[in-house]
Design a protein around this motif. Sequence first.
Motif: not given
Length: 262
Positions: A69, A91, A97-101, A261
């Motif tokens: 990524s 996180r 946020a929970k969406s952060a990779n 991203e």
Amino acid sequence: MLGVFSSSIVSPPDELVAAGSRTPSPKVTAANLVARFVEANSSAVSVQIGEDVQLAYTHYNQSALRPRSFAVKDGIFCLFEGALDNLGSMRQQYGLAKSANEVLLVIEAYKALRDRAPYPPDHVVGHLRGNFAFIVFDKSTSTIFVATDRYAKVPLYWGVTADGCVAFADDAELLKGACGKSLASFPQGCFFSTAFGELRSYENPKNKITAVPAKEDEIWGAKFTGHESGAILSLCIWLLDLSFGLTFPTRKARTTTSFYEI
């Protein structure tokens, strides 16, 4: 993934330069190295940052367990390969946020290291659990930060090109064709940062990382390793005590906002 940096960003490690001098072999320039990567990898993405930095990666032929990524946030560029086992707790630690990779998490971890000085760099990387390798470039400070996991489950290599650029990649054969014997495997459990000026172990911060010449028949010109004489000595004493009933005196240890991203 591939990251190439000119000598104005990072000085080529003396150990890699010396390795190439001992056994001269064909090399190519940084521009040719990036061109080879793009030609050899389907759907490759290449990003040039000024005249001194080039980053490239592809999703082609990537492992399902070690996806690649890329992200940019606040002028910090990051290439990441692998997966973190403790992504959820990390996180929360960095308020994401929970969406952060993983790649966005590494950017936030680097920002904490940069902005909350003095903040031990071995703590930043040492808290990450999983299989990973990443390359960070901070455009605002012209700083690079590179690290691998403690078991080197995601391979990473570095070398010096014909025009003196330092290259990092997950493909040893790619770098061999560009760097010749000025090539080495990036040691496990370590990080390299131009902010600190040397290769360090975050697994064992007190261990000094040194390079030894590789054998002629090996792909590498050098091998980086850490001094663990204290741990080895302790193990030997324990084995002697176990086998022969010997007792040795113990010594007290010395303490010495927007982002992009893909």
